[in-house]
Design a protein around this motif. Structure first.
Motif, PDB file in Angstrom:
ATOM      1  N   LEU A 257     -14.518  52.043-116.937  1.00  0.00           N
ATOM      2  CA  LEU A 257     -15.596  51.183-117.421  1.00  0.00           C
ATOM      3  C   LEU A 257     -15.107  49.771-117.719  1.00  0.00           C
ATOM      4  N   ALA A 258     -13.860  49.467-117.365  1.00  0.00           N
ATOM      5  CA  ALA A 258     -13.321  48.134-117.646  1.00  0.00           C
ATOM      6  C   ALA A 258     -14.085  47.056-116.896  1.00  0.00           C
ATOM      7  N   HIS A 259     -14.728  47.413-115.779  1.00  0.00           N
ATOM      8  CA  HIS A 259     -15.480  46.408-115.027  1.00  0.00           C
ATOM      9  C   HIS A 259     -16.680  45.898-115.818  1.00  0.00           C
ATOM     10  N   LEU A 266     -21.588  42.552-111.481  1.00  0.00           N
ATOM     11  CA  LEU A 266     -22.563  43.377-112.195  1.00  0.00           C
ATOM     12  C   LEU A 266     -23.295  42.560-113.251  1.00  0.00           C
ATOM     13  N   HIS A 267     -22.541  41.831-114.094  1.00  0.00           N
ATOM     14  CA  HIS A 267     -23.161  41.064-115.168  1.00  0.00           C
ATOM     15  C   HIS A 267     -24.010  39.924-114.622  1.00  0.00           C
ATOM     16  N   MET A 268     -23.432  39.198-113.657  1.00  0.00           N
ATOM     17  CA  MET A 268     -24.171  38.074-113.085  1.00  0.00           C
ATOM     18  C   MET A 268     -25.424  38.576-112.384  1.00  0.00           C
ATOM     19  N   GLY A 269     -25.314  39.706-111.679  1.00  0.00           N
ATOM     20  CA  GLY A 269     -26.475  40.259-110.993  1.00  0.00           C
ATOM     21  C   GLY A 269     -27.544  40.740-111.955  1.00  0.00           C
ATOM     22  N   LEU A 270     -27.118  41.459-113.023  1.00  0.00           N
ATOM     23  CA  LEU A 270     -28.080  41.937-114.007  1.00  0.00           C
ATOM     24  C   LEU A 270     -28.764  40.776-114.722  1.00  0.00           C
ATOM     25  N   VAL A 398     -33.384  57.011-110.531  1.00  0.00           N
ATOM     26  CA  VAL A 398     -32.223  57.811-110.909  1.00  0.00           C
ATOM     27  C   VAL A 398     -31.337  58.054-109.689  1.00  0.00           C
ATOM     28  N   SER A 399     -31.962  58.378-108.572  1.00  0.00           N
ATOM     29  CA  SER A 399     -31.196  58.602-107.334  1.00  0.00           C
ATOM     30  C   SER A 399     -30.447  57.340-106.927  1.00  0.00           C
ATOM     31  N   ALA A 400     -31.113  56.187-107.081  1.00  0.00           N
ATOM     32  CA  ALA A 400     -30.478  54.921-106.700  1.00  0.00           C
ATOM     33  C   ALA A 400     -29.251  54.649-107.568  1.00  0.00           C
ATOM     34  N   VAL A 401     -29.352  54.929-108.877  1.00  0.00           N
ATOM     35  CA  VAL A 401     -28.219  54.709-109.773  1.00  0.00           C
ATOM     36  C   VAL A 401     -27.064  55.640-109.414  1.00  0.00           C
ATOM     37  N   VAL A 402     -27.373  56.901-109.140  1.00  0.00           N
ATOM     38  CA  VAL A 402     -26.326  57.868-108.783  1.00  0.00           C
ATOM     39  C   VAL A 402     -25.630  57.455-107.496  1.00  0.00           C
ATOM     40  N   ILE A 403     -26.431  57.099-106.485  1.00  0.00           N
ATOM     41  CA  ILE A 403     -25.847  56.689-105.205  1.00  0.00           C
ATOM     42  C   ILE A 403     -25.029  55.419-105.370  1.00  0.00           C
ATOM     43  N   LEU A 432     -22.295  56.648-114.820  1.00  0.00           N
ATOM     44  CA  LEU A 432     -23.684  57.113-114.823  1.00  0.00           C
ATOM     45  C   LEU A 432     -24.282  57.066-116.221  1.00  0.00           C
ATOM     46  N   LEU A 433     -23.451  57.266-117.236  1.00  0.00           N
ATOM     47  CA  LEU A 433     -23.929  57.253-118.608  1.00  0.00           C
ATOM     48  C   LEU A 433     -23.977  55.848-119.204  1.00  0.00           C
ATOM     49  N   SER A 434     -23.345  54.874-118.541  1.00  0.00           N
ATOM     50  CA  SER A 434     -23.206  53.546-119.143  1.00  0.00           C
ATOM     51  C   SER A 434     -23.896  52.428-118.373  1.00  0.00           C
ATOM     52  N   VAL A 435     -23.747  52.413-117.056  1.00  0.00           N
ATOM     53  CA  VAL A 435     -24.270  51.295-116.270  1.00  0.00           C
ATOM     54  C   VAL A 435     -25.783  51.120-116.418  1.00  0.00           C
ATOM     55  N   PRO A 436     -26.595  52.191-116.372  1.00  0.00           N
ATOM     56  CA  PRO A 436     -28.039  51.983-116.560  1.00  0.00           C
ATOM     57  C   PRO A 436     -28.371  51.328-117.893  1.00  0.00           C
TER      58      PRO A 436
END
Length: 680
Positions: A257-259, A266-270, A398-403, A432-436
């Motif tokens: 999770l260091a990324h 990820l941050h810039m995109g979000l 959910v499928s998109a996040v998993v993939i 999966l537990l953190s990025v969303p």
């Protein structure tokens, strides 16, 4: 021969419209060739390369649409060599050529924290006692050791201290990470430490407003939201990680999770996705404006402005700069009515990054970022093309996040393993537990907090942000504590990463069934990785540490000191042991290749106590030997003076028909060669 040329021409014609994706590959290859050279090219070499580029472009016109792209690719490779060489000369500056102890004065232009958890300050406008300005480094970095008091470093402050400085060290082992090269491109001419209080010489000059705002915001965020969650919030909002503890950083790395900590794609995109959506739907709520103005391009332009501010606020690191360029390309595509997420957009972003910072191609950040982005676009493009069902409508997110997590994890895993020698076995679960939550709660709350800052109500947004960050930190600690959470791998050979990259890019970029040939170099890379050979003996360039491979793993000659070197040796071995545990394996006169005995001597007293050495013995000292040792014969004596010329030394065993032929000696200077950053 004609049939082969015909097949090649046909295959190249199938690639029409898809060659642009190979442009950064060719440019990056040329850059990598420059860094792989063992001698610095002369001006005449660059002139010859320029002439060859012109010739290649001429051939491209003659060869036409079929084979012309091959000549253009060759021209891009040659351009990469010139581009990297030009960058190396432009960023160059004086490098301290000796150990220095005395007063150091300069202006604070950077504040961070080292791997040993010490606060570090980077100074420019440096002044050293009795050192001419022409020989004084442009920048130096000084670590502030624990317990120090005095002036608090703030952006733009002119301060002074009595410090120990030395030139940036070379590779910790032949072929290892080259800190000299890294420091050269950062503009660092010396690194060191101080144990005395800092003294403020002049107030901040306020010529770096974004740096001052960044550090002030970081301090304010950590004051409003205390603890590790506040330090995490400051890191992702401003890029300042100096408040993060080492235990938290370790947990984030082990859980993959260091990324989330680095301000990257990820941050810039979000951030830009949230801002773009907020502006677009906000403007659409105004009927008069929605009917008369191009709302979507306008929202993209406003999101680009916010992204640019975020880039400046975060300190403009290479990772953030790369993320901004990728986001900017996509937002400009939206403004122009083009497809935002495409391999062409990724290729354009990669070209811009390589032109601005050619040295980034060697770093894990560049490789992992573009590997993940390229793989995600390719996989989701394939899913859309074949219309692969992702489940009911409510299940698709959910499928998109998993993939996404699975694809990004698989794409970056080889590079992470190659650079950091570890595999996060439960990284997929942790992501999966953190990025969303990072996208749905943390980043929107960060924007909310910044919007409320002028009204003094930012605590509301930071409190919401803290809830999400506490969850992520909890997931990181829980995952890192699981049995077998961290796996270790041996460091690969120099051809492994290039072959893996070539194979993966062939599978993704090449059109037609021939793309399956990309699997061949990938398999070859994995085979080479499994056959990777580690040195039997490693000797640090200071003489302060020796490592000998034993049945239990590498034995180290010192329990403390040279911690950075020890950590890198053990990681490259794929050994998870700590330095003290590895030192417990050490016994006097360990056997090296060819039956030679290795003796490590630390300190003047230990050197004075030695009476002599046996024939065939290797004696490594971290201090000057007694005078009578200068006439020692029959043994190999390695002193700091000797090691300064050779750099770190590695010994391998040469084997003949069932017996040893003695040691094969490899020095760091032989591998690195005489380059701008290694010649003093």
């Amino acid at each position: 021969m004609a049939a082969v040329w015909g097949h090649l021409t046909h295959a190249l014609l199938l690639q029409r419209g898809h060659f642009f994706g190979w442009a950064p590959v060719c440019l990056g290859t040329g850059i990598a060739i420059y860094f792989a050279l063992r001698i610095e090219p002369s001006l005449w070499v660059y002139a010859g390369l320029g002439a060859l580029i012109i010739a290649c472009l001429g051939f491209a016109r003659v060869l036409g649409h079929a084979a012309g792209p091959l000549a253009i690719g060759a021209a891009l490779i040659l351009t990469g060599v010139i581009l990297a060489g030009a960058r190396a000369h432009v960023v160059g500056g004086p490098v301290l050529g000796w150990r220095y102890y005395g007063p150091v004065e300069g202006r604070v232009v950077g504040i961070d924290r080292s791997a040993s958890d010490a606060v570090r300050v980077t100074l420019d406008r440096v002044s050293l006692r009795d050192v001419a300005p022409m020989r004084t480094p442009k920048r130096v970095r000084v670590s502030l050791h624990s317990g120090i008091t005095g002036a608090v470093p703030v952006p733009g402050l002119n301060l002074g201290a009595t410090a120990h400085l030395s030139p940036p060290s070379g590779p910790v082992e032949p072929g290892g990470f080259d800190f000299q090269r890294h420091a050269w491109f950062q503009g660092l001419g010396a690194v060191g430490y101080t144990r005395v209080p800092l003294v403020a010489l002049a107030p901040p000059d306020n010529v770096q407003p974004m740096f001052a705002i960044r550090m002030a915001l970081s301090t304010h965020v950590q004051a409003v939201l205390p603890g590790e969650a506040g330090a995490f919030a400051a890191a992702i909002m401003t890029g300042d990680r100096s408040g993060m503890g080492q235990e938290t950083l370790t947990a984030l790395r082990v859980s993959n999770l260091a990324h989330l900590l680095a301000i990257s794609g990820l941050h810039m995109g979000l951030l830009t996705a949230f801002v773009f959506a907020a502006f677009r739907y906000g403007l659409a709520l105004v009927p008069w404006l929605a009917l008369r103005a191009p709302v979507k391009p306008l929202a993209a332009a406003l999101a680009l402005v916010v992204a640019a501010f975020y880039l400046g606020l975060s300190g403009g690191s290479i990772a953030t700069e790369r993320a901004f360029i990728m986001v900017a390309v996509m937002l400009v595509a939206v403004m122009l009515g083009r497809r935002a997420l495409s391999l062409r957009a990724v290729a354009l972003a990669a070209l811009v990054v390589l032109c601005l910072r050619p040295e980034a191609v060697l770093g894990p950040g560049f490789q992992m970022s573009f590997a993940a982005t390229t793989a995600l676009i390719a996989v989701f493009g394939w899913i859309q093309k074949v219309r692969l069902p992702l489940g009911p409508r409510w299940l698709r997110p959910v499928s998109a996040v998993v993939i996404s997590s699975l694809v990004a994890g698989l794409a970056t895993a080889p590079f992470a393993a190659a650079h950091f020698n570890q595999i996060a076995h439960y990284g997929l679960i942790a992501n999966l537990l953190s990025v969303p939550l990072m996208g749905a709660l943390v980043m929107p709350a960060a924007v909310f907090a910044v919007c409320l800052l002028p009204f003094g109500l930012e605590g509301i947004g930071l409190w919401i942000m803290g809830l999400g960050l506490d969850w992520i930190l909890g997931v990181a600690r829980w995952t890192a504590a699981l049995d077998g959470a961290r796996g270790t791998v041996v460091s690969p050979g120099i051809w492994v990463v290039p072959l893996l990259s070539l194979g993966a890019l062939t599978v993704i970029l090449w059109q037609g069934r021939a793309r399956l040939l990309g699997v061949v170099p990938m398999i070859a890379a994995l085979f080479l990785w499994m056959q990777a050979e580690r040195p039997i003996v490693l000797i640090a360039d200071t003489g302060g540490l020796v490592g000998v491979m034993t049945e239990q793993g590498r034995a180290l000659s010192a329990r403390r000191g040279s911690g950075f070197i020890a950590l890198n040796w053990l990681e490259n071995d794929g050994d998870a042991a700590e330095q003290e545990a590895a030192a417990d394996r050490w016994v006097p006169k360990l056997a090296g290749p060819g039956g030679i005995n290795i003796t490590a001597v630390r300190g003047k007293r230990a050197a004075a106590a030695l009476t002599g050495c046996a024939a065939g013995e290797w004696v490594v000292l971290n201090t000057a030997p007694p005078e009578e040792w200068a006439r020692a014969s029959g043994c190999t004596l390695l002193t700091p003076t000797t090691l300064r010329k050779t750099g770190a030394i590695a010994l391998y065993e040469r084997r003949g028909e069932g017996h040893s032929l003695g040691p094969r000696i490899v020095t760091a200077r032989e591998v690195s060669g005489a380059r701008l950053w290694s010649t003093r």
